[in-house]
Scaffold this motif. Structure first.
Motif, PDB file in Angstrom:
ATOM      1  N   ARG A 191     -27.907   6.218   1.828  1.00 21.38           N
ATOM      2  CA  ARG A 191     -26.969   7.588   1.635  1.00 21.38           C
ATOM      3  C   ARG A 191     -26.639   8.393   2.865  1.00 21.38           C
ATOM      4  NH1 ARG A 191     -29.953   8.560  -2.708  1.00 21.38           N
ATOM      5  NH2 ARG A 191     -28.675   7.634  -4.306  1.00 21.38           N
ATOM      6  N   ALA A 192     -27.529   8.858   3.557  1.00 22.68           N
ATOM      7  CA  ALA A 192     -27.365   9.628   4.756  1.00 22.68           C
ATOM      8  C   ALA A 192     -26.598   8.957   5.658  1.00 22.68           C
ATOM      9  CB  ALA A 192     -28.630   9.913   5.393  1.00 22.68           C
ATOM     10  N   TRP A 193     -26.612   7.639   5.944  1.00 19.57           N
ATOM     11  CA  TRP A 193     -25.654   7.008   6.878  1.00 19.57           C
ATOM     12  C   TRP A 193     -24.437   6.805   6.280  1.00 19.57           C
ATOM     13  CZ3 TRP A 193     -23.427   1.963   5.425  1.00 19.57           C
ATOM     14  CH2 TRP A 193     -22.771   1.544   6.435  1.00 19.57           C
ATOM     15  N   SER A 194     -24.260   6.516   4.909  1.00 20.62           N
ATOM     16  CA  SER A 194     -22.956   6.565   4.407  1.00 20.62           C
ATOM     17  C   SER A 194     -22.011   7.916   4.327  1.00 20.62           C
ATOM     18  CB  SER A 194     -22.989   6.097   2.709  1.00 20.62           C
ATOM     19  OG  SER A 194     -23.634   4.915   2.783  1.00 20.62           O
ATOM     20  N   VAL A 195     -22.984   9.138   4.489  1.00 17.61           N
ATOM     21  CA  VAL A 195     -22.380  10.616   4.743  1.00 17.61           C
ATOM     22  C   VAL A 195     -21.790  10.643   6.222  1.00 17.61           C
ATOM     23  CG1 VAL A 195     -22.986  12.879   4.745  1.00 17.61           C
ATOM     24  CG2 VAL A 195     -23.652  11.518   2.889  1.00 17.61           C
ATOM     25  N   ARG A 196     -22.518   9.955   7.141  1.00 13.59           N
ATOM     26  CA  ARG A 196     -21.897  10.232   8.504  1.00 13.59           C
ATOM     27  C   ARG A 196     -21.001   9.011   8.559  1.00 13.59           C
ATOM     28  NH1 ARG A 196     -27.764   9.546   9.282  1.00 13.59           N
ATOM     29  NH2 ARG A 196     -27.354   7.474  10.039  1.00 13.59           N
ATOM     30  N   GLU A 197     -20.747   8.180   7.721  1.00 15.53           N
ATOM     31  CA  GLU A 197     -19.735   7.079   8.018  1.00 15.53           C
ATOM     32  C   GLU A 197     -18.316   7.756   7.307  1.00 15.53           C
ATOM     33  OE1 GLU A 197     -19.251   4.166   9.618  1.00 15.53           O
ATOM     34  OE2 GLU A 197     -21.291   5.040  10.812  1.00 15.53           O
ATOM     35  N   GLY A 198     -18.437   8.758   6.427  1.00 17.24           N
ATOM     36  CA  GLY A 198     -17.554   9.392   5.718  1.00 17.24           C
ATOM     37  C   GLY A 198     -16.929   8.572   4.595  1.00 17.24           C
ATOM     38  N   ALA A 199     -18.062   7.771   3.959  1.00 15.48           N
ATOM     39  CA  ALA A 199     -17.649   6.820   2.712  1.00 15.48           C
ATOM     40  C   ALA A 199     -18.463   7.050   1.668  1.00 15.48           C
ATOM     41  CB  ALA A 199     -18.179   5.299   3.343  1.00 15.48           C
ATOM     42  N   LEU A 200     -18.540   8.079   1.022  1.00 11.35           N
ATOM     43  CA  LEU A 200     -19.175   8.668  -0.208  1.00 11.35           C
ATOM     44  C   LEU A 200     -18.612   8.082  -1.533  1.00 11.35           C
ATOM     45  CD1 LEU A 200     -19.977  12.463   0.428  1.00 11.35           C
ATOM     46  CD2 LEU A 200     -21.447  10.409   0.374  1.00 11.35           C
ATOM     47  N   GLU A 201     -17.382   7.809  -1.144  1.00 10.06           N
ATOM     48  CA  GLU A 201     -16.520   7.212  -2.567  1.00 10.06           C
ATOM     49  C   GLU A 201     -16.875   5.853  -2.776  1.00 10.06           C
ATOM     50  OE1 GLU A 201     -12.222   6.081  -4.126  1.00 10.06           O
ATOM     51  OE2 GLU A 201     -12.479   8.018  -3.035  1.00 10.06           O
ATOM     52  N   LYS A 202     -16.862   5.024  -1.483  1.00 11.66           N
ATOM     53  CA  LYS A 202     -17.462   3.533  -1.610  1.00 11.66           C
ATOM     54  C   LYS A 202     -18.827   3.429  -1.704  1.00 11.66           C
ATOM     55  CE  LYS A 202     -13.605   1.629   0.528  1.00 11.66           C
ATOM     56  NZ  LYS A 202     -13.265   0.641   1.700  1.00 11.66           N
TER      57      LYS A 202
END
Length: 68
Positions: A44-55
């Protein structure tokens, strides 16, 4: 010999899904998360950094975990 953790393997497949919309990689990430222990907090934290919350939400829904 260096090995990827199951969490790292899941993130690797999610990276392909996040950046190239690779649906097969999403399917593989879901299977990893369903059948092995992965650290969803790190993902989840990595996804936030990647800007991929929707995916990320799509991934979590497929895994059967509620998005936060």
């Amino acid at each position: 010999v260096r090995m990827l953790s199951t969490t790292d393997s899941c993130r690797d497949r999610l990276a392909a899904f996040f950046h190239w919309d690779d649906r097969q990689s999403l399917s593989t990430a879901v299977q990893i998360a369903r059948h092995r222990r992965v650290d969803l907090k790190k993902i989840r934290a990595w996804s936030v950094r990647e800007g991929a919350l929707e995916k990320l939400s799509e991934f979590l829904e497929a895994v059967g975990k509620p998005p936060r």
